[in-house]
Design an enzyme around this catalytic site. Structure first.
Site, PDB file in Angstrom:
ATOM      1  N   LYS A   1      83.793  62.503  65.613  1.00  0.00           N
ATOM      2  CA  LYS A   1      82.855  62.251  66.623  1.00  0.00           C
ATOM      3  C   LYS A   1      83.622  62.109  67.830  1.00  0.00           C
ATOM      4  O   LYS A   1      83.097  61.105  68.665  1.00  0.00           O
ATOM      5  CB  LYS A   1      81.793  61.307  66.262  1.00  0.00           C
ATOM      6  CG  LYS A   1      81.075  61.686  65.079  1.00  0.00           C
ATOM      7  CD  LYS A   1      79.686  60.797  64.961  1.00  0.00           C
ATOM      8  CE  LYS A   1      78.845  61.207  63.642  1.00  0.00           C
ATOM      9  NZ  LYS A   1      79.784  60.634  62.505  1.00  0.00           N
TER      10      LYS A   1
ATOM     11  N   ASN B   1      91.450  65.567  77.928  1.00  0.00           N
ATOM     12  CA  ASN B   1      93.064  65.386  77.397  1.00  0.00           C
ATOM     13  C   ASN B   1      93.142  64.576  76.329  1.00  0.00           C
ATOM     14  O   ASN B   1      93.862  64.644  75.340  1.00  0.00           O
ATOM     15  CB  ASN B   1      93.839  64.829  78.697  1.00  0.00           C
ATOM     16  CG  ASN B   1      95.322  64.681  78.336  1.00  0.00           C
ATOM     17  OD1 ASN B   1      96.085  65.670  78.137  1.00  0.00           O
ATOM     18  ND2 ASN B   1      95.653  63.594  78.379  1.00  0.00           N
ATOM     19  N   THR B   2      92.184  63.515  76.346  1.00  0.00           N
ATOM     20  CA  THR B   2      92.259  62.461  75.086  1.00  0.00           C
ATOM     21  C   THR B   2      91.632  63.270  73.895  1.00  0.00           C
ATOM     22  O   THR B   2      92.399  62.868  72.947  1.00  0.00           O
ATOM     23  CB  THR B   2      91.372  61.271  75.662  1.00  0.00           C
ATOM     24  OG1 THR B   2      92.009  60.703  76.894  1.00  0.00           O
ATOM     25  CG2 THR B   2      91.750  60.085  74.332  1.00  0.00           C
TER      26      THR B   2
ATOM     27  N   SER C   1      70.939  61.673  62.407  1.00  0.00           N
ATOM     28  CA  SER C   1      70.157  61.316  61.434  1.00  0.00           C
ATOM     29  C   SER C   1      69.346  59.902  61.606  1.00  0.00           C
ATOM     30  O   SER C   1      68.578  59.665  60.792  1.00  0.00           O
ATOM     31  CB  SER C   1      70.916  61.447  60.300  1.00  0.00           C
ATOM     32  OG  SER C   1      71.799  60.427  60.091  1.00  0.00           O
TER      33      SER C   1
ATOM     34  N   GLY D   1      69.760  61.200  50.671  1.00  0.00           N
ATOM     35  CA  GLY D   1      70.101  60.215  49.898  1.00  0.00           C
ATOM     36  C   GLY D   1      69.994  58.788  50.360  1.00  0.00           C
ATOM     37  O   GLY D   1      68.615  58.234  50.811  1.00  0.00           O
TER      38      GLY D   1
ATOM     39  N   GLN E   1      69.855  57.509  53.319  1.00  0.00           N
ATOM     40  CA  GLN E   1      69.205  57.567  54.363  1.00  0.00           C
ATOM     41  C   GLN E   1      67.906  58.402  54.373  1.00  0.00           C
ATOM     42  O   GLN E   1      66.955  58.196  55.239  1.00  0.00           O
ATOM     43  CB  GLN E   1      69.775  58.160  55.737  1.00  0.00           C
ATOM     44  CG  GLN E   1      71.244  57.620  55.954  1.00  0.00           C
ATOM     45  CD  GLN E   1      71.958  58.347  57.189  1.00  0.00           C
ATOM     46  OE1 GLN E   1      71.160  58.679  58.165  1.00  0.00           O
ATOM     47  NE2 GLN E   1      73.291  58.606  56.900  1.00  0.00           N
TER      48      GLN E   1
ATOM     49  N   GLY F   1      77.028  60.700  51.160  1.00  0.00           N
ATOM     50  CA  GLY F   1      77.932  59.497  51.009  1.00  0.00           C
ATOM     51  C   GLY F   1      77.787  58.715  49.844  1.00  0.00           C
ATOM     52  O   GLY F   1      78.148  58.940  48.886  1.00  0.00           O
ATOM     53  N   ARG F   2      76.908  57.548  50.264  1.00  0.00           N
ATOM     54  CA  ARG F   2      76.873  56.573  49.500  1.00  0.00           C
ATOM     55  C   ARG F   2      76.138  57.068  48.067  1.00  0.00           C
ATOM     56  O   ARG F   2      76.263  56.324  47.176  1.00  0.00           O
ATOM     57  CB  ARG F   2      75.963  55.533  50.263  1.00  0.00           C
ATOM     58  CG  ARG F   2      76.787  54.627  51.190  1.00  0.00           C
ATOM     59  CD  ARG F   2      75.594  54.002  52.108  1.00  0.00           C
ATOM     60  NE  ARG F   2      74.933  54.747  52.996  1.00  0.00           N
ATOM     61  CZ  ARG F   2      74.140  54.432  53.935  1.00  0.00           C
ATOM     62  NH1 ARG F   2      74.013  53.155  54.019  1.00  0.00           N
ATOM     63  NH2 ARG F   2      73.696  55.021  54.818  1.00  0.00           N
TER      64      ARG F   2
HETATM   65  P1  BMP Z   1      75.469  58.113  53.657  1.00  0.00           P
HETATM   66  O1  BMP Z   1      75.076  59.428  52.841  1.00  0.00           O
HETATM   67  O2  BMP Z   1      76.112  57.398  53.043  1.00  0.00           O
HETATM   68  O3  BMP Z   1      74.477  58.013  54.572  1.00  0.00           O
HETATM   69  O4  BMP Z   1      76.776  58.875  54.746  1.00  0.00           O
HETATM   70  C1  BMP Z   1      76.660  59.773  55.772  1.00  0.00           C
HETATM   71  C2  BMP Z   1      77.616  60.130  56.416  1.00  0.00           C
HETATM   72  O5  BMP Z   1      77.372  61.075  57.303  1.00  0.00           O
HETATM   73  C3  BMP Z   1      78.443  59.227  56.987  1.00  0.00           C
HETATM   74  O6  BMP Z   1      79.869  59.425  57.062  1.00  0.00           O
HETATM   75  C4  BMP Z   1      77.946  59.050  58.594  1.00  0.00           C
HETATM   76  O7  BMP Z   1      78.820  58.705  59.557  1.00  0.00           O
HETATM   77  C5  BMP Z   1      77.577  60.553  58.738  1.00  0.00           C
HETATM   78  N1  BMP Z   1      76.609  60.819  59.674  1.00  0.00           N
HETATM   79  C6  BMP Z   1      75.506  60.531  59.496  1.00  0.00           C
HETATM   80  O8  BMP Z   1      75.133  59.873  58.558  1.00  0.00           O
HETATM   81  N2  BMP Z   1      74.346  61.066  60.571  1.00  0.00           N
HETATM   82  C7  BMP Z   1      74.750  61.827  61.708  1.00  0.00           C
HETATM   83  O9  BMP Z   1      73.926  61.989  62.383  1.00  0.00           O
HETATM   84  C8  BMP Z   1      76.058  62.052  61.846  1.00  0.00           C
HETATM   85  C9  BMP Z   1      77.023  61.819  60.889  1.00  0.00           C
HETATM   86  O10 BMP Z   1      78.328  62.274  60.866  1.00  0.00           O
END
Ligand code: BMP
Length: 211
Positions: free
Chosen positions: A61, A67-68, A111, A167, A169, A187-188
């Site tokens: 992200k 430059n950075t 999200s 999932g 979230q 993810g989780r």
């Molecule tokens: P999880 O299914 O465990 O909630 O993981 C979601 C992944 O997606 C995490 O790596 C989170 O940083 C990333 N993510 C997110 O959940 N919402 C966003 O809007 C953008 C993301 O990159």
């Protein structure tokens, strides 16, 4: 066609490689975020690629001056990342600096609930930015399928929509795919489950039923 992306947010190198290996069959790509890079080093990108042969998305992200962004992204692409995620709100020049080095994904809407405060009011402008620059794709929230539909309706055809938030979230595979998502990021629900391979397989099957 494979549509599942594993968000491999663990610290430990060995655990990351084990989960990646046992779920690879069901994945399109693996997303690597700061937790894994901080815990295991940038070399984990190279290792994951070698072990699974899958595309690697570096979810940094990036949100800095051109430059950075360039300094960071060049090392990450060098390590083998196939895609880098960058924030769009920092402006066209910062995103372009990443796009000049490789495949880029722009965050258009996040999200979590807090995304409503500052990011959602800017979504239209971020979609405009994506349509102008034509990156590989954009991030949209699986937690709000109606926003995925909206983003799909405004986004240039061909630009991919990648949706985290399924999932843990609360987002649902079926709803978000019907809303127009191209890829589902999980993810989780996979890496923290008792049987990551079985969890990935179930989500893979659910995706197959919809598409
Ligand atoms: P999880 O299914 O465990 O909630 O993981 C979601 C992944 O997606 C995490 O790596 C989170 O940083 C990333 N993510 C997110 O959940 N919402 C966003 O809007 C953008 C993301 O990159």
């Amino acid at each position: 066609m494979k549509k599942l992306i594993l968000a491999l947010d663990v610290y430990d190198r060995k655990r990351a490689l084990e989960i990646a290996e046992c779920t690879a069959e069901y994945l399109w790509a693996i997303k690597v975020n700061w937790p894994l890079i901080i815990g295991s080093g940038l070399g984990i990108i190279t290792e994951l690629k070698q072990v699974t042969g899958l595309p690697i998305i570096a979810d940094l992200k990036l949100a800095d001056i051109p430059n950075t962004n360039r300094l960071i992204a060049s090392k990450v692409f060098e390590a083998g990342a196939d895609y880098v995620i960058a924030h769009g709100f920092v402006g066209k020049d910062s995103v372009k600096a990443v796009m000049e080095l490789g495949n880029t994904i722009i965050v258009v809407e996040m999200s979590h609930p807090g995304a409503r405060e500052f990011i959602q009011p800017a979504t239209d402008k971020l979609i405009e930015l994506a349509n102008k620059l034509e990156p590989f794709g954009v991030i949209a929230p699986a937690t709000r399928p109606e926003r995925v539909s909206y983003i799909r309706s405004k986004l240039k055809p061909g630009l991919k929509i990648l949706t985290p938030g399924v999932g843990a979230q609360g987002g649902k595979v079926r709803e978000v795919l019907k809303a127009g998502a191209d890829y589902i990021i999980v993810g989780r629900s996979i890496y923290a489950s008792e049987n990551p391979r079985e969890s990935a397989r179930r989500i893979f099957e659910e995706i197959k039923e919809v598409v």
